[in-house]
Write a protein that holds these residues in place. Sequence first.
Motif, PDB file in Angstrom:
ATOM      1  N   ASN A  28     -31.509   3.155  22.954  1.00  0.00           N
ATOM      2  CA  ASN A  28     -30.860   4.470  22.896  1.00  0.00           C
ATOM      3  C   ASN A  28     -31.332   5.382  24.021  1.00  0.00           C
ATOM      4  N   SER A  29     -32.621   5.278  24.382  1.00  0.00           N
ATOM      5  CA  SER A  29     -33.157   6.130  25.453  1.00  0.00           C
ATOM      6  C   SER A  29     -32.536   5.787  26.805  1.00  0.00           C
ATOM      7  N   GLN A  30     -32.012   4.551  26.945  1.00  0.00           N
ATOM      8  CA  GLN A  30     -31.378   4.126  28.185  1.00  0.00           C
ATOM      9  C   GLN A  30     -29.860   4.270  28.134  1.00  0.00           C
ATOM     10  N   GLY A  31     -29.349   4.854  27.061  1.00  0.00           N
ATOM     11  CA  GLY A  31     -27.911   5.123  26.978  1.00  0.00           C
ATOM     12  C   GLY A  31     -27.081   4.009  26.378  1.00  0.00           C
ATOM     13  N   TYR A  32     -27.726   2.939  25.882  1.00  0.00           N
ATOM     14  CA  TYR A  32     -26.971   1.863  25.243  1.00  0.00           C
ATOM     15  C   TYR A  32     -26.672   2.224  23.789  1.00  0.00           C
ATOM     16  N   THR A  33     -25.609   1.636  23.257  1.00  0.00           N
ATOM     17  CA  THR A  33     -25.322   1.755  21.831  1.00  0.00           C
ATOM     18  C   THR A  33     -25.950   0.553  21.140  1.00  0.00           C
ATOM     19  N   ALA A  34     -26.939   0.806  20.280  1.00  0.00           N
ATOM     20  CA  ALA A  34     -27.665  -0.281  19.624  1.00  0.00           C
ATOM     21  C   ALA A  34     -27.144  -0.492  18.208  1.00  0.00           C
ATOM     22  N   LEU A  35     -26.807  -1.750  17.890  1.00  0.00           N
ATOM     23  CA  LEU A  35     -26.463  -2.143  16.526  1.00  0.00           C
ATOM     24  C   LEU A  35     -27.575  -3.065  16.057  1.00  0.00           C
ATOM     25  N   VAL A  36     -28.017  -2.927  14.802  1.00  0.00           N
ATOM     26  CA  VAL A  36     -29.149  -3.725  14.337  1.00  0.00           C
ATOM     27  C   VAL A  36     -28.767  -4.562  13.122  1.00  0.00           C
ATOM     28  N   ALA A  37     -29.329  -5.781  13.079  1.00  0.00           N
ATOM     29  CA  ALA A  37     -29.103  -6.682  11.950  1.00  0.00           C
ATOM     30  C   ALA A  37     -30.419  -7.341  11.584  1.00  0.00           C
ATOM     31  N   LEU A  38     -30.667  -7.473  10.279  1.00  0.00           N
ATOM     32  CA  LEU A  38     -31.918  -8.059   9.784  1.00  0.00           C
ATOM     33  C   LEU A  38     -31.796  -9.557   9.509  1.00  0.00           C
ATOM     34  N   SER A  39     -30.581 -10.095   9.639  1.00  0.00           N
ATOM     35  CA  SER A  39     -30.380 -11.525   9.367  1.00  0.00           C
ATOM     36  C   SER A  39     -29.209 -12.045  10.191  1.00  0.00           C
ATOM     37  N   GLY A  40     -29.102 -13.369  10.247  1.00  0.00           N
ATOM     38  CA  GLY A  40     -27.998 -13.977  10.972  1.00  0.00           C
ATOM     39  C   GLY A  40     -26.650 -13.642  10.360  1.00  0.00           C
ATOM     40  N   GLN A  41     -26.566 -13.692   9.027  1.00  0.00           N
ATOM     41  CA  GLN A  41     -25.296 -13.380   8.350  1.00  0.00           C
ATOM     42  C   GLN A  41     -24.862 -11.949   8.640  1.00  0.00           C
ATOM     43  N   LYS A 108     -42.446 -12.511  22.692  1.00  0.00           N
ATOM     44  CA  LYS A 108     -43.108 -11.443  21.932  1.00  0.00           C
ATOM     45  C   LYS A 108     -44.599 -11.475  22.211  1.00  0.00           C
ATOM     46  N   PRO A 109     -45.291 -10.314  22.202  1.00  0.00           N
ATOM     47  CA  PRO A 109     -44.739  -8.978  21.935  1.00  0.00           C
ATOM     48  C   PRO A 109     -43.775  -8.517  23.036  1.00  0.00           C
ATOM     49  N   ILE A 110     -42.693  -7.901  22.588  1.00  0.00           N
ATOM     50  CA  ILE A 110     -41.615  -7.518  23.495  1.00  0.00           C
ATOM     51  C   ILE A 110     -42.028  -6.348  24.382  1.00  0.00           C
ATOM     52  N   SER A 111     -41.696  -6.448  25.670  1.00  0.00           N
ATOM     53  CA  SER A 111     -41.835  -5.325  26.594  1.00  0.00           C
ATOM     54  C   SER A 111     -40.471  -4.665  26.737  1.00  0.00           C
ATOM     55  N   PRO A 112     -40.302  -3.426  26.219  1.00  0.00           N
ATOM     56  CA  PRO A 112     -38.984  -2.773  26.293  1.00  0.00           C
ATOM     57  C   PRO A 112     -38.425  -2.699  27.717  1.00  0.00           C
ATOM     58  N   ASP A 113     -39.278  -2.426  28.696  1.00  0.00           N
ATOM     59  CA  ASP A 113     -38.799  -2.329  30.083  1.00  0.00           C
ATOM     60  C   ASP A 113     -38.222  -3.659  30.549  1.00  0.00           C
ATOM     61  N   VAL A 115     -36.978  -6.054  28.651  1.00  0.00           N
ATOM     62  CA  VAL A 115     -35.744  -6.296  27.907  1.00  0.00           C
ATOM     63  C   VAL A 115     -34.573  -5.530  28.530  1.00  0.00           C
ATOM     64  N   ILE A 116     -34.789  -4.270  28.887  1.00  0.00           N
ATOM     65  CA  ILE A 116     -33.727  -3.445  29.488  1.00  0.00           C
ATOM     66  C   ILE A 116     -33.247  -4.065  30.792  1.00  0.00           C
ATOM     67  N   VAL A 117     -34.175  -4.537  31.620  1.00  0.00           N
ATOM     68  CA  VAL A 117     -33.811  -5.167  32.900  1.00  0.00           C
ATOM     69  C   VAL A 117     -32.967  -6.418  32.653  1.00  0.00           C
ATOM     70  N   ARG A 118     -33.393  -7.252  31.694  1.00  0.00           N
ATOM     71  CA  ARG A 118     -32.654  -8.485  31.391  1.00  0.00           C
ATOM     72  C   ARG A 118     -31.254  -8.157  30.862  1.00  0.00           C
ATOM     73  N   ILE A 119     -31.183  -7.179  29.974  1.00  0.00           N
ATOM     74  CA  ILE A 119     -29.894  -6.787  29.393  1.00  0.00           C
ATOM     75  C   ILE A 119     -28.934  -6.333  30.487  1.00  0.00           C
ATOM     76  N   LYS A 120     -29.421  -5.458  31.353  1.00  0.00           N
ATOM     77  CA  LYS A 120     -28.582  -4.913  32.422  1.00  0.00           C
ATOM     78  C   LYS A 120     -28.032  -6.044  33.288  1.00  0.00           C
ATOM     79  N   ARG A 121     -28.908  -6.991  33.662  1.00  0.00           N
ATOM     80  CA  ARG A 121     -28.493  -8.074  34.551  1.00  0.00           C
ATOM     81  C   ARG A 121     -27.452  -8.974  33.874  1.00  0.00           C
ATOM     82  N   HIS A 122     -27.678  -9.316  32.612  1.00  0.00           N
ATOM     83  CA  HIS A 122     -26.758 -10.239  31.942  1.00  0.00           C
ATOM     84  C   HIS A 122     -25.418  -9.587  31.616  1.00  0.00           C
ATOM     85  N   ILE A 123     -25.415  -8.291  31.312  1.00  0.00           N
ATOM     86  CA  ILE A 123     -24.144  -7.606  31.080  1.00  0.00           C
ATOM     87  C   ILE A 123     -23.333  -7.587  32.372  1.00  0.00           C
ATOM     88  N   GLU A 124     -23.986  -7.280  33.493  1.00  0.00           N
ATOM     89  CA  GLU A 124     -23.284  -7.248  34.783  1.00  0.00           C
ATOM     90  C   GLU A 124     -22.725  -8.624  35.127  1.00  0.00           C
TER      91      GLU A 124
END
Length: 296
Positions: A28-41, A108-113, A115-124
């Motif tokens: 959210n701090s980077q402007g993405y819309t985050a949806l969360v799920a606690l399980s695969g279903q 894990k432990p996840i580094s938010p920075d 993750v953001i870099v990976r997300i940006k690259r894969h979306i592009e």
Amino acid sequence: MMDHNSSDVVLVVDDSPESLGMLNVALNSQGYTALVALSGQQALAIAEKVPPDVVLLDAMMPEMDGFETCRRLKELLPNTPIIFMTGLTDVEDIVKGIEAGGVDYVTKPISPDEVIVRIKRHIETAKLALSAQDALDHAGKTVFCVSPVGRLSWATPHVHELIDQVSKDDASPWATLAPLIEKWLSNDTKTELIVNCFANKISIAYERQQQQMHLLRIVQNKTQKSATDLQQQLPITKRESEVLYWVSYGKTSWEISQILTMSPRTVNKHLEQIYKKLGVDNRTSAAAISIRILEG
């Protein structure tokens, strides 16, 4: 498409509320819309309603694990990149994630920075791939790519066949075409390039620029029929004709929902009406009627 600050959706799937909370804040701090799920279903249910642009998926979850969730998500979202989050460092588990359909992984432990870099690259990357696929879907088999000086970079097999047919005695037709294309690219590409130097005339249209290259299309004389032709010849609405048009090209309900900007559920409702009006009971029969009109 709008930039990621207002439109890119990230689905985070993790059975740990703490991880979900941390990633939700970071996204959210980077402007993405985050949806969360606690399980695969839960992830599958959310993805059906709101197709995400990228998925962050925990590998180890109870009931349906991340690998099975990934396989199910890829059936629903074939073009959406899935990034695994895992505490596992065993190569076999990483390979298992890639084989299930994942494109990348973070440990894990996840580094938010990170993750953001990976997300940006894969979306592009995914958007570029969809853009290229869109070009091929609309231009068919007659597209090719040239450099700014008109030299061939790549062409579909059908383009090579067409050029061989019209050039006949010219042993190096692409060398002949290059200076003509270069001159045309430096002038007005809104007008088709008419090529008269071969045994048969051809027309070339400009599609788009891709980085430093130019995507072009050989214009064929046969008129491309559209959804309007279906609406004129069948007892269906404009929107139903658009859905049926893409069904005839083998598109899934999810793919049609992306093309026409509607939900997969709405696509299926239109299909129900189409079946009823055409007197058929499945996609194959409806597509057969559509193809007869489009190719007739």
